[in-house]
Design a protein around this motif. Sequence first.
Motif, mmCIF file in Angstrom:
data_model
loop_
_atom_site.group_PDB
_atom_site.id
_atom_site.type_symbol
_atom_site.label_atom_id
_atom_site.label_comp_id
_atom_site.label_asym_id
_atom_site.label_seq_id
_atom_site.Cartn_x
_atom_site.Cartn_y
_atom_site.Cartn_z
ATOM 1 N N GLU A 281 108.994 108.102 46.610
ATOM 2 C CA GLU A 281 108.499 107.057 47.491
ATOM 3 C C GLU A 281 108.134 105.809 46.694
ATOM 4 O OE1 GLU A 281 104.811 106.150 50.611
ATOM 5 O OE2 GLU A 281 105.041 108.143 49.695
ATOM 6 N N GLY A 282 108.424 104.645 47.246
ATOM 7 C CA GLY A 282 108.082 103.381 46.590
ATOM 8 C C GLY A 282 107.813 102.295 47.607
ATOM 9 N N ALA A 283 107.261 101.197 47.140
ATOM 10 C CA ALA A 283 106.937 100.079 48.008
ATOM 11 C C ALA A 283 107.971 98.969 47.857
ATOM 12 C CB ALA A 283 105.556 99.531 47.696
ATOM 13 N N VAL A 284 108.277 98.330 48.963
ATOM 14 C CA VAL A 284 109.081 97.112 48.965
ATOM 15 C C VAL A 284 108.190 96.036 49.594
ATOM 16 C CG1 VAL A 284 111.192 95.994 49.737
ATOM 17 C CG2 VAL A 284 111.188 98.459 49.291
ATOM 18 N N ARG A 285 107.920 94.987 48.833
ATOM 19 C CA ARG A 285 106.970 93.965 49.286
ATOM 20 C C ARG A 285 107.704 92.683 49.681
ATOM 21 N NH1 ARG A 285 104.528 96.706 45.150
ATOM 22 N NH2 ARG A 285 105.462 95.337 43.579
ATOM 23 N N VAL A 286 107.260 92.125 50.808
ATOM 24 C CA VAL A 286 107.808 90.862 51.313
ATOM 25 C C VAL A 286 106.639 89.882 51.429
ATOM 26 C CG1 VAL A 286 108.995 89.703 53.210
ATOM 27 C CG2 VAL A 286 109.608 92.070 52.605
ATOM 28 N N ARG A 287 106.779 88.723 50.765
ATOM 29 C CA ARG A 287 105.723 87.718 50.818
ATOM 30 C C ARG A 287 106.338 86.360 51.178
ATOM 31 N NH1 ARG A 287 104.354 89.699 45.679
ATOM 32 N NH2 ARG A 287 104.757 87.645 44.771
ATOM 33 N N LEU A 288 105.634 85.638 52.033
ATOM 34 C CA LEU A 288 106.061 84.283 52.393
ATOM 35 C C LEU A 288 104.814 83.412 52.480
ATOM 36 C CD1 LEU A 288 108.294 82.293 53.355
ATOM 37 C CD2 LEU A 288 107.729 82.961 55.701
ATOM 38 N N GLY A 289 104.841 82.298 51.771
ATOM 39 C CA GLY A 289 103.692 81.396 51.802
ATOM 40 C C GLY A 289 104.062 80.046 51.224
ATOM 41 N N ARG A 290 103.104 79.165 51.224
ATOM 42 C CA ARG A 290 103.327 77.821 50.695
ATOM 43 C C ARG A 290 103.106 77.805 49.199
ATOM 44 N NH1 ARG A 290 104.517 74.253 54.319
ATOM 45 N NH2 ARG A 290 103.930 74.552 56.500
ATOM 46 N N ASN A 291 103.974 77.041 48.550
ATOM 47 C CA ASN A 291 103.843 76.810 47.111
ATOM 48 C C ASN A 291 104.039 75.312 46.893
ATOM 49 O OD1 ASN A 291 103.726 76.925 44.356
ATOM 50 N ND2 ASN A 291 105.645 78.048 44.080
ATOM 51 N N GLY A 292 102.924 74.577 46.988
ATOM 52 C CA GLY A 292 103.020 73.124 46.933
ATOM 53 C C GLY A 292 103.669 72.591 48.196
ATOM 54 N N ALA A 293 104.693 71.761 48.024
ATOM 55 C CA ALA A 293 105.374 71.171 49.172
ATOM 56 C C ALA A 293 106.447 72.093 49.739
ATOM 57 C CB ALA A 293 106.006 69.839 48.771
#
Length: 350
Positions: A281-293
């Motif tokens: 078993e393992g994790a798959v991570r999804v991230r979405l956010g602002r990075n400056g402009a």
Amino acid sequence: MSPAAAPPGAPRSVLYVDDDEALRRLVAKDLTRAGYQVTAVATCAEALALLGERSFDTVALDHYLAGETGLDLLPAIGALPEAPPVIYVTGSDEGRIAIAALKAGAIDYVVKDVAGEFMALLRAAVAQAIQHVETRRLKEAAERAVVEARDRAEALLREVNHRVGNSLQLVSAFVHLQSGAVPDGPARDMMRETEARILAIAQIHRRLYTSDDVRSVDMEEYLRGLAEELESSLKTADRPHRIEVSVERVKVATDRAVSIGVIVTELVTNAFKYAYPIGVEGAVRVRLGRNGALLSLVVEDDGVGSADDVAPRGTGLGKKIIRTMAASIQSQMERDPQHKGTRVVFAFPD
């Protein structure tokens, strides 16, 4: 209850308020000759009673009345549900009173004079006031028509999205059933990948159906819903992985959301297949956010890792799809060589 409106095609109605009986008669006679339906009264009380019973196209209001002034009546007229425009009548040396009347809600003022121009000026002011109201009503009607047309279009678009989402869900279900009849192996994997791609687009249409804004997509809701469906579709005894989602509250245009969803689907599917040994078993991570402009999309795992120069273990279609979708959002796929497993990063304008 609102006062009764005049029937279509009826003469324009004018209420003239003045305690000078002789002048009331002269004004009524002059405006009647000009084609108006004139009602003339002497007091504020009479005027208010009439305004409560029926509507007038305009009111001409003298300043000096018996024991009161027109300024006493202006607030009451302004408080009516459909207040008619008021033309204020003053003496020649009462400029400050005219200004006070305009501030209190009068649309125009006319000065009484001894040179015989008062009647002509009043007729012109009445015509202008009625034209002003007509123009305002036409503008409001046009604005309402635009809003109604927009609402109808958005309702129709939501219905289209609902039907498309249902159709795609049905296609996905067919693919899922068909994949269940295929033995484990590359063919079954390809069908599961196709199912995941269909789900990514179906999710968009379902979100648009329930959203008040069909032009953009709330990415937190979308990616969390997509992750749940992907995990349900891709998770097996050999691949017991979990998807962890961290998304800031951002909205992006619908077409860009589709591209992001397809990218996430391809990368998560790839991680389920290749990131961890069979049965681990393992994790798959999804991230979405602002990075400056810019917005930053990251999909990562802690598995065995991979490199760009390694030949694809499948057909290579997934990588082509990712690059095409990345180009559509003005981005490109970048790998983080310092990460233990695989980390893919996309930076793009919102």
